[in-house]
Every structure is written in C-alpha cells, then in structure tokens.
Design a protein around this motif. Structure first.
Motif, PDB file in Angstrom:
ATOM      1  N   LYS A 190     -13.244   2.791  32.768  1.00  0.00           N
ATOM      2  CA  LYS A 190     -12.471   3.792  33.494  1.00  0.00           C
ATOM      3  C   LYS A 190     -12.080   4.894  32.518  1.00  0.00           C
ATOM      4  O   LYS A 190     -11.925   4.651  31.311  1.00  0.00           O
ATOM      5  CB  LYS A 190     -11.232   3.159  34.117  1.00  0.00           C
ATOM      6  CG  LYS A 190     -11.564   2.172  35.221  1.00  0.00           C
ATOM      7  CD  LYS A 190     -10.303   1.610  35.851  1.00  0.00           C
ATOM      8  CE  LYS A 190     -10.669   0.634  36.956  1.00  0.00           C
ATOM      9  NZ  LYS A 190      -9.477  -0.001  37.549  1.00  0.00           N
ATOM     10  N   THR A 191     -11.891   6.088  33.028  1.00  0.00           N
ATOM     11  CA  THR A 191     -11.471   7.211  32.197  1.00  0.00           C
ATOM     12  C   THR A 191     -10.219   6.831  31.405  1.00  0.00           C
ATOM     13  O   THR A 191      -9.267   6.285  31.968  1.00  0.00           O
ATOM     14  CB  THR A 191     -11.188   8.441  33.068  1.00  0.00           C
ATOM     15  OG1 THR A 191     -12.412   8.829  33.704  1.00  0.00           O
ATOM     16  CG2 THR A 191     -10.664   9.585  32.239  1.00  0.00           C
ATOM     17  N   GLN A 244     -10.047   4.603  28.940  1.00  0.00           N
ATOM     18  CA  GLN A 244     -10.177   3.327  28.240  1.00  0.00           C
ATOM     19  C   GLN A 244     -10.919   3.538  26.926  1.00  0.00           C
ATOM     20  O   GLN A 244     -11.677   4.498  26.760  1.00  0.00           O
ATOM     21  CB  GLN A 244     -10.938   2.311  29.101  1.00  0.00           C
ATOM     22  CG  GLN A 244     -10.131   1.763  30.264  1.00  0.00           C
ATOM     23  CD  GLN A 244     -10.874   0.681  31.026  1.00  0.00           C
ATOM     24  OE1 GLN A 244     -12.065   0.811  31.324  1.00  0.00           O
ATOM     25  NE2 GLN A 244     -10.178  -0.395  31.348  1.00  0.00           N
ATOM     26  N   LEU A 284     -16.134   5.910  34.759  1.00  0.00           N
ATOM     27  CA  LEU A 284     -15.726   6.349  36.110  1.00  0.00           C
ATOM     28  C   LEU A 284     -14.477   7.224  36.067  1.00  0.00           C
ATOM     29  O   LEU A 284     -13.654   7.075  35.151  1.00  0.00           O
ATOM     30  CB  LEU A 284     -15.473   5.118  36.976  1.00  0.00           C
ATOM     31  CG  LEU A 284     -16.672   4.157  37.107  1.00  0.00           C
ATOM     32  CD1 LEU A 284     -16.264   2.919  37.863  1.00  0.00           C
ATOM     33  CD2 LEU A 284     -17.840   4.858  37.801  1.00  0.00           C
TER      34      LEU A 284
END
Lengths: 111, 116
Positions: free
Chosen positions: B14-15, B17, B116
């Motif tokens: 995820k954006t 991380q 994502l």
C-alpha cells in the motif's frame, strides 16, 4: 545524459527472413553489451563488443560496433521462432560503472 | 551455484509502506546493481555497488536506499512506497574491471512489485 536509442521498437517477421536491430547514441561507450530477455525472466548476455569497428558472430547473429564506439547493430540471418524475445543493448561511459540500457526491440518470429 | 537469487518474486504494497527487496549472489562478484523495468522503457539503473561498503546512485535513485555490508548481498529498500514504484525489479552481478565497465551481468529472476 547518455541515451541509447534502439530501433525498431517492434518487429514481427516470418521464419527465414533476415533482420537488423540498431542501437544508437551520441555518446561514446567503452563497450556495448547485447542481451536477450524472455517473458518473466532476467536478460541474458549474447555478446560484448569492445573495439570500434569490431564484428562478432554468434551462429546466425552478427554484431557490429561502430568505428566511433557510439552505435551498434545486431543482424539475424534466417530468423527462427526461437529467436523471439526482447533484445536490449547496454553500455557505460568510459571509466564508469553506470550502465544504461536501450529501450529494447521486441522481436516476434512467426513459424 | 544458485547464481543471483531475489526474494520475494511478487509483492503488493500500500502507498506509504516500506519494504526490502533481497538480492544475493554466490559468484564472488564485486559489482552488483539494481534495475527497474517498466513497459516500453527498458531497464533503468537505480543503484550500484563495486564492492562491500561502496555504493553509488544510478539513473533513478529517488525513493530507494541500498547498502552493501557483504560481497554476497545487496538489498534494496523502498522507504515509503508510491504507485510510481510499481515495476519489475532486477538485481544483477558481475566482475568489474579496474578502469571501468563490467563483464557479463548475471540477472536474477526479478521481483514484480505493485503499489496500490
């Protein structure tokens, strides 16, 4: 900034035809490497050309390094379906380890 | 000889991380490098190393960190993942020449990363 331009980008030919792929730059390279990459895998070295004007042959593949060491070509004679893949040229400026790759030529040989 | 190994093969983040892509080689090569490959753009050099303790930036280093504490390992760290880092990442190793340039680069199988 060094750039390596490859042409053509895509090539679809019939089995038995000949083809040439070009790798051009305005910069000088100490050597140029040619790789072939198949889907889902890393590139695999075909050849390294080092001396300006050098010609190297690998079965039906002929590689040439330009006299000024700024460009290279790959010629395939009597292409076969097994030649299908992405062809990449790569090089570094003299005295450096910073490699750049061309954008690649995607070759498809139809049986 | 395992050659060049990379883990993981696939990763979804995820954006924001962070994560580390692992690369190891068992050929005693001094030179190791990381590339990213995007559709229609060939391979672009992120970072490279000419020996343990020595690293340098490639063409597209922003957002990535590397370290080389041993000859064998060259991990790539994504500090805060962004969708623009969605790509296939390749690690490579080679013998280097004293005056510049390397011999044949051996590539790992790649890590396919989606952010994502």
């Amino acid at each position: 900034t060094q750039l390596l331009e490859q042409s053509p980008q895509f090539l679809s030919i019939q089995e038995g035809e000949n083809l040439t792929v070009y790798c051009n730059s305005s910069s000088v390279f100490s050597s140029l490497q040619w790789y072939r990459q198949e889907p889902g895998e890393g590139p695999v070295l075909l050849v390294t050309v080092v001396t300006g004007g050098e010609v190297k042959k690998l079965k039906r593949l002929t590689f040439q390094f330009g006299d000024a060491r700024k460009d290279s070509s790959l010629h395939i004679t009597a292409a076969q379906p097994g030649d299908t893949g992405l062809y990449l040229c790569a090089g570094a400026a003299p005295g450096t380890y910073k490699y750049i790759f061309g954008t690649g030529t995607r070759l498809k040989v139809l049986a | 000889n395992a050659g060049v190994t990379q883990t993981p093969k696939f990763q979804v983040l995820k954006t924001g991380q962070s994560m580390t892509l692992q690369c190891a080689q068992d050929m005693n090569h001094e030179y190791m490098s990381w590339y990213r490959q995007d559709p229609g753009m060939g391979l672009r050099l992120i970072h490279y190393s000419v020996g343990a303790g020595i690293t340098d930036q490639g063409e597209v280093p922003n957002g990535y960190n590397v370290s080389r504490s041993t000859t064998e390992d060259f991990p790539l760290r994504l500090l805060s993942a962004a969708p623009s880092q969605t790509s296939v990442y390749f690690c490579a190793s080679s013998y280097s020449q004293p005056s510049g340039g390397v011999d044949e680069q051996f590539f790992g199988p790649g890590t396919r990363l989606t952010v994502l």
